[in-house]
Design a protein around this motif. Structure first.
Motif, short mmCIF file in Angstrom:
data_model
loop_
_atom_site.label_atom_id
_atom_site.label_comp_id
_atom_site.label_asym_id
_atom_site.label_seq_id
_atom_site.Cartn_x
_atom_site.Cartn_y
_atom_site.Cartn_z
N GLU A 11 39.60 42.39 59.80
CA GLU A 11 40.81 43.23 59.81
C GLU A 11 41.60 43.12 58.51
N ASN A 12 41.58 41.94 57.90
CA ASN A 12 42.47 41.69 56.76
C ASN A 12 41.83 41.81 55.39
N LEU A 13 40.56 41.56 55.29
CA LEU A 13 39.91 41.67 53.99
C LEU A 13 39.30 43.06 53.82
N PRO A 14 39.14 43.51 52.58
CA PRO A 14 38.50 44.80 52.36
C PRO A 14 36.98 44.70 52.59
N PHE A 15 36.61 44.73 53.85
CA PHE A 15 35.22 44.69 54.28
C PHE A 15 34.96 45.95 55.10
N GLY A 16 33.85 46.61 54.85
CA GLY A 16 33.50 47.79 55.64
C GLY A 16 33.18 48.97 54.75
N ASP A 17 33.43 50.16 55.27
CA ASP A 17 33.09 51.38 54.55
C ASP A 17 34.03 51.56 53.35
N PRO A 18 33.62 52.38 52.38
CA PRO A 18 34.44 52.54 51.17
C PRO A 18 35.88 52.98 51.44
N GLU A 19 36.07 53.86 52.40
CA GLU A 19 37.42 54.35 52.68
C GLU A 19 38.33 53.24 53.19
N SER A 20 37.84 52.43 54.13
CA SER A 20 38.70 51.36 54.67
C SER A 20 38.94 50.28 53.62
N CYS A 21 37.94 49.99 52.78
CA CYS A 21 38.14 49.02 51.70
C CYS A 21 39.22 49.51 50.74
N ALA A 22 39.14 50.78 50.36
CA ALA A 22 40.13 51.34 49.44
C ALA A 22 41.52 51.34 50.06
N GLU A 23 41.61 51.71 51.33
CA GLU A 23 42.92 51.72 52.01
C GLU A 23 43.55 50.33 52.01
N LYS A 24 42.76 49.31 52.31
CA LYS A 24 43.28 47.94 52.33
C LYS A 24 43.71 47.50 50.93
N MET A 25 42.89 47.83 49.92
CA MET A 25 43.25 47.45 48.55
C MET A 25 44.54 48.12 48.11
N VAL A 26 44.66 49.40 48.36
CA VAL A 26 45.86 50.14 47.96
C VAL A 26 47.09 49.59 48.68
N ALA A 27 46.96 49.33 49.97
CA ALA A 27 48.10 48.79 50.72
C ALA A 27 48.53 47.44 50.16
N GLU A 28 47.58 46.58 49.82
CA GLU A 28 47.91 45.26 49.26
C GLU A 28 48.57 45.39 47.89
N ILE A 29 48.03 46.27 47.09
CA ILE A 29 48.59 46.47 45.74
C ILE A 29 50.02 46.98 45.83
N LYS A 30 50.23 47.96 46.70
CA LYS A 30 51.58 48.51 46.85
C LYS A 30 52.54 47.49 47.45
N ALA A 31 52.07 46.71 48.41
CA ALA A 31 52.94 45.73 49.08
C ALA A 31 53.33 44.57 48.17
N THR A 32 52.44 44.21 47.27
CA THR A 32 52.69 43.03 46.43
C THR A 32 53.14 43.38 45.01
N GLY A 33 52.88 44.59 44.58
CA GLY A 33 53.17 44.95 43.20
C GLY A 33 52.18 44.34 42.22
N ALA A 34 51.01 43.95 42.73
CA ALA A 34 49.99 43.33 41.87
C ALA A 34 49.63 44.24 40.71
N CYS A 35 49.43 43.63 39.55
CA CYS A 35 49.00 44.40 38.39
C CYS A 35 47.57 44.04 37.98
N HIS A 36 46.99 43.08 38.66
CA HIS A 36 45.57 42.72 38.46
C HIS A 36 44.97 42.49 39.84
N TYR A 37 43.73 42.94 40.01
CA TYR A 37 43.05 42.80 41.30
C TYR A 37 41.64 42.32 41.01
N SER A 38 41.41 41.04 41.22
CA SER A 38 40.10 40.43 40.98
C SER A 38 39.32 40.43 42.29
N MET A 39 38.02 40.72 42.21
CA MET A 39 37.20 40.82 43.41
C MET A 39 36.10 39.77 43.42
#
Length: 131
Positions: A64-92
């Protein structure tokens, strides 16, 4: 404020069982890390024996919490985290817990070809995020 960066395990797949197996590998890695952090590691020769730790997440929580799954759900989780935290770097972190290199590479290729374009579109340009 100082720039904020994130490091997340990510795994792209359309197969729910494949995603669940990847989540088990993340949990395996977390168990090893927590054993060393808590200084309660047990060895079998030179190999660390993974052990459950206090308040460890369930596989469902990991999924539920990690970007695991289909491309759309991974992107949605990443975008939500970036917007919520204001992150300027995202390491995978794309290879974890003994994940076969072919599976890791397939996921990484899909991150580049399918996930990042969705993140780019949602953030109006990856280069602009965090600016």
């Amino acid at each position: 404020p100082l720039p904020f960066s994130m490091n997340r395990s990510i795994y792209v797949t359309d197969d729910k069982e494949d995603a669940r197996d990847a989540a088990e590998r993340v949990l395996y890695t977390a168990r090893l890390v927590m054993a060393f952090r808590g200084q309660y590691e047990k060895l079998n020769g030179i190999e660390v024996v993974p052990q459950p730790y206090e308040d460890e997440p369930s596989l469902d929580t990991i999924l539920e919490n990690l970007p695991f799954g289909d491309p759309e759900s991974c992107a949605e989780k990443m975008v939500a985290e970036i917007k919520a935290t204001g992150a300027c770097h995202y390491s995978m972190f794309v290879q974890f817990g003994g994940l076969d290199h072919k599976r890791a590479r397939r996921s990484l290729e899909r991150i580049g070809s399918e996930v990042l374009p969705l993140v780019d579109k949602a953030l109006v340009g990856i280069k602009a995020f965090g600016a």
